[in-house]
Design a protein around this motif. Structure first.
Motif, PDB file in Angstrom:
ATOM      1  N   UNK A 112      -4.341 -24.570 -95.749  1.00 41.59           N
ATOM      2  CA  UNK A 112      -3.498 -23.400 -95.935  1.00 41.59           C
ATOM      3  C   UNK A 112      -3.887 -22.317 -94.933  1.00 41.59           C
ATOM      4  N   UNK A 113      -2.899 -21.494 -94.585  1.00 43.36           N
ATOM      5  CA  UNK A 113      -3.160 -20.356 -93.713  1.00 43.36           C
ATOM      6  C   UNK A 113      -3.302 -19.093 -94.546  1.00 43.36           C
ATOM      7  N   UNK A 122      -3.185 -16.365 -99.455  1.00 46.40           N
ATOM      8  CA  UNK A 122      -2.943 -17.722 -98.978  1.00 46.40           C
ATOM      9  C   UNK A 122      -1.442 -17.971 -98.948  1.00 46.40           C
ATOM     10  N   UNK A 123      -0.949 -18.416 -97.806  1.00 52.70           N
ATOM     11  CA  UNK A 123       0.488 -18.624 -97.640  1.00 52.70           C
ATOM     12  C   UNK A 123       0.870 -20.027 -98.108  1.00 52.70           C
ATOM     13  N   UNK A 124       1.805 -20.076 -99.045  1.00 53.66           N
ATOM     14  CA  UNK A 124       2.170 -21.365 -99.630  1.00 53.66           C
ATOM     15  C   UNK A 124       3.615 -21.348-100.106  1.00 53.66           C
ATOM     16  N   UNK A 125       4.114 -22.552-100.409  1.00 53.82           N
ATOM     17  CA  UNK A 125       5.456 -22.703-100.974  1.00 53.82           C
ATOM     18  C   UNK A 125       5.352 -23.346-102.354  1.00 53.82           C
ATOM     19  N   UNK A 168       2.196 -23.656 -96.671  1.00 53.19           N
ATOM     20  CA  UNK A 168       3.265 -23.212 -95.780  1.00 53.19           C
ATOM     21  C   UNK A 168       2.953 -23.710 -94.375  1.00 53.19           C
ATOM     22  N   UNK A 169       3.905 -24.329 -93.719  1.00 49.33           N
ATOM     23  CA  UNK A 169       3.691 -24.847 -92.372  1.00 49.33           C
ATOM     24  C   UNK A 169       3.713 -23.715 -91.352  1.00 49.33           C
ATOM     25  N   UNK A 170       3.177 -24.000 -90.162  1.00 50.54           N
ATOM     26  CA  UNK A 170       3.239 -23.013 -89.089  1.00 50.54           C
ATOM     27  C   UNK A 170       4.680 -22.626 -88.788  1.00 50.54           C
ATOM     28  N   UNK A 175       8.972 -18.631 -88.946  1.00 45.13           N
ATOM     29  CA  UNK A 175      10.354 -18.283 -89.285  1.00 45.13           C
ATOM     30  C   UNK A 175      10.430 -17.097 -90.234  1.00 45.13           C
ATOM     31  N   UNK A 176       9.402 -16.874 -91.014  1.00 49.36           N
ATOM     32  CA  UNK A 176       9.359 -15.728 -91.928  1.00 49.36           C
ATOM     33  C   UNK A 176       8.737 -14.493 -91.280  1.00 49.36           C
ATOM     34  N   UNK A 177       8.440 -14.572 -89.974  1.00 48.35           N
ATOM     35  CA  UNK A 177       7.925 -13.407 -89.256  1.00 48.35           C
ATOM     36  C   UNK A 177       6.496 -13.043 -89.591  1.00 48.35           C
ATOM     37  N   UNK A 178       5.679 -14.047 -89.989  1.00 46.10           N
ATOM     38  CA  UNK A 178       4.328 -13.762 -90.446  1.00 46.10           C
ATOM     39  C   UNK A 178       3.240 -14.255 -89.493  1.00 46.10           C
ATOM     40  N   UNK A 179       3.633 -14.813 -88.379  1.00 40.75           N
ATOM     41  CA  UNK A 179       2.667 -15.488 -87.510  1.00 40.75           C
ATOM     42  C   UNK A 179       1.641 -14.525 -86.930  1.00 40.75           C
ATOM     43  N   UNK A 180       2.035 -13.287 -86.648  1.00 39.73           N
ATOM     44  CA  UNK A 180       1.106 -12.320 -86.044  1.00 39.73           C
ATOM     45  C   UNK A 180      -0.008 -11.908 -86.991  1.00 39.73           C
TER      46      UNK A 180
END
Length: 205
Positions: A112-113, A122-125, A168-170, A175-180
């Motif tokens: 998880x990221x 923790x980012x998850x679905x 949650x995948x990269x 796509x949700x604008x959270x990568x930064x």
């Protein structure tokens, strides 16, 4: 000095006795676009489809290689091919690896990221929910929030009712604008309603 690499495991990586090819940027080469580098063979490929075939280019002494940033990897459409995150200490030569698509012990371990917000989440679905959004879970998995702005606010938290949870995948994070906002990737043992951290790589040196 620590270096974090994002790696694609092509079909030939076992034969080369390699982790795979690193997604890198080489200043002054390939118009600044991401390239794919095999450290063991000191070979560079400009295109993903060419990795492992004979038309790779040998690394030149004049070339300076930098690990590609996650935001650039995703912007150029390669978020879905990252199989492995590796942190390498150039002083001690120690390395740590987390496999993003590796599932062991019958599916009980997942990668998880974590995101930087009011506190680490923790980012998850949640499969089967009415939407495909990325949720923000507390580090032990007890609670989750719908948005990063709410993380840490117990009044806006929702209780994890033993939901089945998936990383949650990269691609979905991007796509949700959270990568930064990504701080780390961690390997967690996951049960109904809980997380337990077993390994972690922080992206900051």
């Amino acid at each position: 000095m620590n270096e974090v690499n994002f790696i694609y495991q092509d079909s030939g990586h076992f034969e080369r006795r390699s982790d795979g090819v690193e997604l890198v940027v080489i200043p002054g080469f390939n118009s600044g676009k991401i390239c794919f580098f095999c450290d063991e063979y000191e070979t560079i490929w400009k295109e993903l489809r060419d990795v492992g075939v004979a038309n790779g280019m040998q690394l030149k002494k004049s070339m300076s290689i930098k690990s590609a940033a996650l935001v650039d990897i995703c912007n150029q459409g390669y978020g879905g091919v990252v199989d492995l995150v590796r942190k390498f200490d150039r002083t001690t030569k120690d390395s740590n690896r987390i496999y993003l698509k590796f599932d062991k012990n019958g599916g009980s371990f997942f990668s998880y990221f974590s995101e930087v917000s009011n506190q680490v989440s923790i980012l998850a679905k949640i499969p089967g929910f009415f939407d495909e959004r990325v949720y923000f879970f507390s580090k032990n998995g007890d609670f989750y929030w719908n948005s990063s702005e709410d993380v840490g606010d117990i009044s806006r938290a929702q209780f994890n009712r033993n939901y089945e949870i998936q990383p949650a995948s990269l691609v979905s994070i991007f796509e949700h604008g959270l990568i930064d906002g990504l701080l780390s990737v961690g390997e967690y043992s996951v049960g109904k309603g809980f997380f337990r951290l077993s390994n972690e790589i922080n992206f900051e040196s």
